[in-house]
Motif scaffolding. Structure first.
Motif, PDB file in Angstrom:
ATOM      1  N   VAL A 193       0.849  -1.224  -0.130  1.00 41.91           N
ATOM      2  CA  VAL A 193      -0.088  -0.009   0.107  1.00 41.91           C
ATOM      3  C   VAL A 193       0.884   1.152  -0.010  1.00 41.91           C
ATOM      4  O   VAL A 193       1.686   1.471   1.059  1.00 41.91           O
ATOM      5  N   GLY A 194       0.867   2.100  -1.104  1.00 41.02           N
ATOM      6  CA  GLY A 194       1.681   3.131  -1.108  1.00 41.02           C
ATOM      7  C   GLY A 194       0.580   4.147  -1.430  1.00 41.02           C
ATOM      8  O   GLY A 194      -0.542   4.404  -1.378  1.00 41.02           O
ATOM      9  N   GLY A 195       1.188   5.460  -1.896  1.00 37.77           N
ATOM     10  CA  GLY A 195       0.277   6.655  -2.214  1.00 37.77           C
ATOM     11  C   GLY A 195       0.642   7.765  -1.319  1.00 37.77           C
ATOM     12  O   GLY A 195       1.658   7.525  -0.428  1.00 37.77           O
ATOM     13  N   ALA A 196       0.011   8.895  -1.434  1.00 35.01           N
ATOM     14  CA  ALA A 196       0.180  10.090  -0.739  1.00 35.01           C
ATOM     15  C   ALA A 196      -0.125  10.224   0.793  1.00 35.01           C
ATOM     16  O   ALA A 196       1.039  10.448   1.514  1.00 35.01           O
ATOM     17  N   GLY A 219       5.392   5.064  -0.026  1.00 36.71           N
ATOM     18  CA  GLY A 219       5.106   6.416  -0.399  1.00 36.71           C
ATOM     19  C   GLY A 219       4.827   7.349   0.515  1.00 36.71           C
ATOM     20  O   GLY A 219       5.557   7.142   1.774  1.00 36.71           O
ATOM     21  N   GLY A 220       4.334   8.448   0.319  1.00 40.79           N
ATOM     22  CA  GLY A 220       4.199   9.488   1.400  1.00 40.79           C
ATOM     23  C   GLY A 220       3.598   9.051   2.632  1.00 40.79           C
ATOM     24  O   GLY A 220       4.003   9.592   4.032  1.00 40.79           O
ATOM     25  N   MET A 221       2.699   8.178   2.624  1.00 42.47           N
ATOM     26  CA  MET A 221       2.023   7.909   3.824  1.00 42.47           C
ATOM     27  C   MET A 221       3.214   7.178   4.787  1.00 42.47           C
ATOM     28  O   MET A 221       2.824   7.017   5.979  1.00 42.47           O
ATOM     29  N   ALA A 222       4.047   6.350   4.216  1.00 45.76           N
ATOM     30  CA  ALA A 222       4.879   5.866   5.134  1.00 45.76           C
ATOM     31  C   ALA A 222       5.858   6.814   6.114  1.00 45.76           C
ATOM     32  O   ALA A 222       6.012   6.504   7.113  1.00 45.76           O
ATOM     33  N   ASN A 223       5.826   8.178   5.619  1.00 39.79           N
ATOM     34  CA  ASN A 223       6.433   9.116   6.345  1.00 39.79           C
ATOM     35  C   ASN A 223       5.837   9.356   7.766  1.00 39.79           C
ATOM     36  O   ASN A 223       6.208   9.548   8.739  1.00 39.79           O
ATOM     37  N   PRO A 318       1.747   3.742  -5.238  1.00 43.14           N
ATOM     38  CA  PRO A 318       3.204   3.666  -5.573  1.00 43.14           C
ATOM     39  C   PRO A 318       3.987   3.889  -4.287  1.00 43.14           C
ATOM     40  O   PRO A 318       3.462   4.527  -3.243  1.00 43.14           O
ATOM     41  N   LEU A 319       5.178   3.628  -4.345  1.00 42.57           N
ATOM     42  CA  LEU A 319       6.273   3.322  -3.343  1.00 42.57           C
ATOM     43  C   LEU A 319       6.964   4.868  -3.442  1.00 42.57           C
ATOM     44  O   LEU A 319       7.514   5.030  -2.264  1.00 42.57           O
ATOM     45  N   GLY A 320       6.845   5.708  -4.053  1.00 41.77           N
ATOM     46  CA  GLY A 320       7.357   7.122  -3.938  1.00 41.77           C
ATOM     47  C   GLY A 320       6.708   7.878  -4.995  1.00 41.77           C
ATOM     48  O   GLY A 320       5.661   7.778  -5.657  1.00 41.77           O
ATOM     49  N   ALA A 321       7.442   8.881  -5.313  1.00 46.25           N
ATOM     50  CA  ALA A 321       6.720  10.125  -5.996  1.00 46.25           C
ATOM     51  C   ALA A 321       7.436   9.788  -7.579  1.00 46.25           C
ATOM     52  O   ALA A 321       8.101  10.219  -8.355  1.00 46.25           O
ATOM     53  N   PRO A 326      14.601  10.860 -10.440  1.00 43.19           N
ATOM     54  CA  PRO A 326      14.732   9.186 -10.356  1.00 43.19           C
ATOM     55  C   PRO A 326      13.757   8.642  -9.221  1.00 43.19           C
ATOM     56  O   PRO A 326      14.009   7.410  -8.581  1.00 43.19           O
ATOM     57  N   PHE A 327      12.788   9.438  -8.811  1.00 45.04           N
ATOM     58  CA  PHE A 327      12.007   8.739  -7.414  1.00 45.04           C
ATOM     59  C   PHE A 327      10.918   7.785  -7.775  1.00 45.04           C
ATOM     60  O   PHE A 327      10.194   7.580  -7.021  1.00 45.04           O
ATOM     61  N   ASP A 328      11.227   7.212  -9.128  1.00 44.30           N
ATOM     62  CA  ASP A 328      10.337   6.228  -9.460  1.00 44.30           C
ATOM     63  C   ASP A 328      11.024   4.706  -9.125  1.00 44.30           C
ATOM     64  O   ASP A 328      10.582   3.709  -9.407  1.00 44.30           O
ATOM     65  N   ARG A 329      12.161   4.950  -8.787  1.00 45.24           N
ATOM     66  CA  ARG A 329      13.070   3.620  -8.716  1.00 45.24           C
ATOM     67  C   ARG A 329      12.505   2.495  -8.005  1.00 45.24           C
ATOM     68  O   ARG A 329      12.436   1.173  -8.257  1.00 45.24           O
ATOM     69  N   ALA A 330      12.076   2.919  -6.626  1.00 47.03           N
ATOM     70  CA  ALA A 330      11.630   1.613  -5.775  1.00 47.03           C
ATOM     71  C   ALA A 330      10.135   1.054  -6.438  1.00 47.03           C
ATOM     72  O   ALA A 330      10.269  -0.243  -6.457  1.00 47.03           O
TER      73      ALA A 330
END
Ligand code: AMP
Length: 395
Positions: A193-196, A219-223, A318-321, A326-330
């Protein structure tokens, strides 16, 4: 859940009202992406094979109960005719004389396309009289629009109560994939589960905790989860008013024996922009003046390890932006891993909702997952454990 499919129905000589999703993008009067039209072809073929006459019910845009010329479904007629290879008769209304006249003139092999159901306020209000007028046009109802099944509208729910009903090919495929992923999955099941934001995915995470063996938060929610553990997140996207909620989620996960997997390293950048100066740091070491925009390589390795030991993965967000390099890498690396395991026959992978399809397309792996749902809201509500009225009405 039990429901009939087209295989269970005798359609010979019958007028079959089919709810489809052909809400396609249009620019300057031209359909710019015909994917949704292509997707209904297997259902149309099955109806023709069984001797039935398909009459299509669909919405287009949000006219909110008014007749809006730019939201006429007539724009899809040509594309439908070309792709299906069958003549299409367009009716300028979905009820009343225009509809019944087109249906009366329909010959075997013709498709009747009825005008936008949302031109009538009774559609979204699920008005029984309006549903009755729709139902009066046919003998059998088929719902092939999973993406509209989270709405209890007249053409998705009300009508199913009035006619013998079945799931179309898309609907049946979607339900089979979703049931395989969460209702009776092969274990272990990992959810990604990723996303903002956490706030938009609380119901989702809450439901998944009860059903899966591990949840990867990205993603942002992990922060927000990292901040809830007292870790520095600098100027990252973070919902500081949700820290208690994040702690509650973590406690609940522990209670039910679901492993919560948070980033162990993160990519921090100076700003939310492509190629913003960046570096990878430990998950508790985001500098005050930087923001977390992706998961790091160690986190990807950890996710890969979980995917390798899993039998099923469900993925949303997504796991990142991922839209900015290059923030698509993960996201790309983890998606490729899931795709590789799927292709090797080791993993059943189901993904969908919001930006997920775009992220998997960007990673070039959407076609290598077991199932990618394009249903958006309906997929999310199903992942949240909610009953979808359009599906419930079929059973
Ligand atoms: P959602 O619609 O909730 O699935 O969120 C998708 C959005 O989350 C995408 O536009 C991503 O760019 C964004 N996103 C993912 N990770 C981050 C992050 N670390 N910081 C800011 N935005 C992010």
């Amino acid at each position: 859940m039990t429901y009939k499919t087209l295989d269970d129905m005798d359609l010979a000589g019958k007028t079959v009202l089919v709810r489809v999703d052909i809400n396609v993008p249009v620019e300057d009067g031209q359909v710019t992406d015909d994917t949704r039209v292509r997707r209904i072809l297997p259902t149309l073929d099955a109806i023709f094979d069984k001797g039935g006459k398909p009459v299509l019910l669909a919405h287009f845009g949000r006219p909110k109960g008014q007749r809006v010329a730019e939201m006429s479904l007539s724009v899809v007629s040509g594309t439908l005719e070309t792709l299906s290879g069958h003549p299409v008769r367009f009716a300028a209304d979905c009820i009343g004389e225009a509809a019944s006249t087109a249906i009366a003139a329909q010959e075997v092999g013709d498709i009747v396309l009825l005008e936008n159901t949302r031109f009538h306020a009774g559609e979204e209000a699920n008005d029984p009289d309006f549903a009755g007028e729709l139902a009066a046009l046919g003998d059998i109802y088929v719902n092939d629009a999973f993406s509209a099944a989270h709405r209890a509208h007249a053409s998705t729910e009300g009508i199913a109560r009035l006619l013998p009903s079945a799931a179309g090919r898309n609907m049946a495929a979607e339900l089979k994939a979703l049931e395989g992923a969460l209702s009776k999955p092969e274990r272990p099941v990992v959810a990604v589960v990723g996303g903002a934001k956490v706030s938009t995915k609380l119901d989702l995470i809450g439901n998944l905790l009860e059903k899966v063996d591990a949840v990867v938060i990205g993603g942002g929610m992990a922060n927000t989860f990292l901040a809830a553990e007292g870790k520095a997140v600098g100027k990252s996207l973070c919902e500081h008013d949700m820290l208690d909620t994040a702690r509650d989620v973590a406690a609940r996960a522990k209670q039910v024996g679901c492993e919560l997997i948070l980033p162990v390293d993160v990519v921090v950048a100076e700003g939310f922009a492509a190629n913003s100066p960046n570096r990878t740091v430990a998950a508790d070491s985001c500098p005050d003046d930087m923001m977390i925009l992706d998961a790091g390589e160690q986190t990807v390795a950890l996710i890969a390890k979980h995917l390798e030991s899993a039998k099923t993965v469900v993925w949303n967000g997504p796991l990142g932006a991922f839209e900015i390099e290059p923030f698509d890498r993960a996201t790309v690396a983890a998606a490729k891993k899931a795709a590789e395991l799927t292709q090797a026959g080791a993993l059943l992978s189901v993904a969908g909702g919001g930006d997920t399809v775009a992220a998997l397309n960007a990673a070039g792996v959407a076609g290598q997952f077991s199932y990618v749902s394009t249903a958006g809201g309906a997929f999310l509500e199903w992942m949240e454990g909610k009953t979808l009225p359009g599906v419930a009405a079929l059973s």
